[in-house]
Design a protein around this motif. Structure first.
Motif, PDB file in Angstrom:
ATOM      1  N   GLU A 279       0.887  -1.242   0.081  1.00  0.00           N
ATOM      2  CA  GLU A 279      -0.320  -0.025  -0.007  1.00  0.00           C
ATOM      3  C   GLU A 279       0.883   1.197  -0.019  1.00  0.00           C
ATOM      4  OE1 GLU A 279      -2.629   2.356   3.124  1.00  0.00           O
ATOM      5  OE2 GLU A 279      -3.147   0.087   2.802  1.00  0.00           O
TER       6      GLU A 279
ATOM      7  N   VAL B 286       0.384   5.898  -1.067  1.00  0.00           N
ATOM      8  CA  VAL B 286      -0.227   7.096  -0.986  1.00  0.00           C
ATOM      9  C   VAL B 286      -0.089   7.608  -2.419  1.00  0.00           C
ATOM     10  CG1 VAL B 286      -0.913   9.275  -0.226  1.00  0.00           C
ATOM     11  CG2 VAL B 286      -0.574   7.289   1.083  1.00  0.00           C
TER      12      VAL B 286
ATOM     13  N   ARG C  50      -5.202   6.439  -1.003  1.00  0.00           N
ATOM     14  CA  ARG C  50      -4.815   5.358  -0.872  1.00  0.00           C
ATOM     15  C   ARG C  50      -4.656   4.457  -2.155  1.00  0.00           C
ATOM     16  NH1 ARG C  50      -7.668   1.686   3.778  1.00  0.00           N
ATOM     17  NH2 ARG C  50      -6.254   0.157   3.049  1.00  0.00           N
TER      18      ARG C  50
END
Length: 402
Positions: free
Chosen positions: A329, A331, A338
């Motif tokens: 994950e 940004v 996300r």
């Protein structure tokens, strides 16, 4: 004071990488073929990605060498990127017509955890992480290996050799031979993972294959051994003259290296002093140690920041490569939302190549320390100064009846 130093320039997908090497005395034999051999060694190893099938690194010598010998002036080396043909617009130094096309410009807005993408973007105030990752890429190490080949040549002229092997990959630790091969690279290079243990080699290859199937990556540990290093390189008097500190800093500067050990390293913290320190013995056959030997080499050839005359042994720990085919994950730098990290073409495991890069860095530190100690504007002068120093340490102390 004569000193060896280098700098590199260039981006991963730019036209070329360059290295400028200063401090080489005049008269050192140099050939592009010898540098190319080191570059080929860096490109090998099981677990490498598609980039290694594209590139076939070769060095061009642009300055500082005439008729096969250094001139004493800066040596400039160029390693062209063959993949540049596919990136001429995205990496153009000049503005281009379709600059607004993010896909065509290969812009990156999804930074990879563990890479310089995000922190570099923050530091340099960039939205497109391409501006960061191109220089942060380990492709830059091709220029280091080219520069290191010059350092190795100088050291060889002084009777010093530098080699490496893989200690572990993905937690699989190779068995250590009772006696290390005299020519370490000749023994390790034929292995696809540059490992001295055939049984561990097979398990390492299996682990790399499993990581590839899982979209994952693996790190490991490499060991560099320098033989023929005379006692007395470096100094205890100032922090930045200690050879162990210089080695640690040089290796930690290599992309993905997260730890460095010298000799026993962290294991020394687990033992009592009686099982750590190397007893000193007289041995007049050890000319490069001034006639003083050691019962072992737990110190890795360094005491008080100064070489002892024993082999210099350094290990470097490489983390797994941060580009994952099953990304973590992250940004989005444009929206703050996300997202999954970008997938860039990459290796599954580059530990075997890391050993070659580590050799280059160790060689350049030792070349610098050698020139710091003996100096000389020509190779002949370096040899005379080194011979004089070695003669002096052989004659002094107990051997001179002092």
């Amino acid at each position: 004071m004569t000193r060896f130093r280098f700098t590199t320039a260039g981006e991963s997908h730019g036209p070329a990488l360059a290295a400028i090497v200063e401090g080489l005395p005049a008269g050192v034999p140099v050939s592009a073929e010898e540098i190319d051999r080191e570059l080929r060694r860096r490109q090998g190893g099981y677990g490498r990605g598609g980039r290694m099938r594209i590139e076939s690194d070769r060095a061009e010598i642009l300055s500082g060498v005439r008729h096969g010998e250094t001139l004493g002036s800066p040596v400039t080396l160029l390693v062209r990127n063959r993949d540049w043909a596919n990136w001429t617009a995205a990496m153009s130094a000049a503005p281009v017509e379709n600059e607004g096309d993010d896909e065509a410009m290969r812009r990156v807005f999804l930074p990879r955890p563990g890479h310089a993408d995000l922190v570099g973007s923050l530091k340099y105030d960039r939205t497109d992480a391409r501006d960061i990752l191109e220089r942060a890429s380990a492709r830059e190490t091709a220029a280091r290996v080219a520069a290191g080949a010059l350092a190795k040549r100088l050291l060889a002229e002084a009777g010093i050799t530098v080699g490496s092997h893989v200690v572990s990959i993905g937690g699989i630790v190779a068995g250590r031979p009772d006696e290390m091969p005299e020519d370490l690279n000749a023994a390790s290079d034929p292995s696809p993972v540059r490992c001295l243990d055939a049984e561990a080699e097979g398990r390492m290859i299996d682990a790399i294959d499993a990581a590839k199937r899982a979209g994952d990556t693996l790190g490991g540990v490499v060991e560099v051994v320098a033989r023929g290093v005379p006692a007395g390189l470096g100094s205890h008097v100032s922090w930045d003259r200690k050879v162990d500190g210089r080695l640690a800093g040089a290796l930690m500067s290599v992309q993905a290296i997260k730890g460095v050990e010298i000799g026993l390293g962290f294991e020394a913290a687990m033992r009592p002093g009686s099982r750590v320190h190397d007893a000193i013995r007289l041995d007049d056959a050890l000319e490069r140690g001034g006639g003083y030997g050691r019962a072992g080499n737990n110190a890795g050839g360094l005491e008080g920041g100064i070489t002892t005359g024993q082999p210099v042994i350094v290990r470097a720990a490489m983390k797994p490569i941060s580009t994952l085919m099953q990304p973590l994950e992250t940004v989005d730098l444009r929206t703050g939302e996300r997202a999954e990290a970008v997938r860039e073409r990459s290796d599954v495991c580059a530990v075997p190549a890391a050993g070659v890069v580590a050799e280059a860095m160790v060689a350049m530190v030792l070349a610098d320390a050698l020139l710091e100690k003996v100096g000389g504007d020509s190779l002949a002068e370096v040899r005379r100064n080194l011979d004089g120093y070695l003669e002096r340490i052989r004659e002094r102390g107990v051997f001179a009846g002092a």
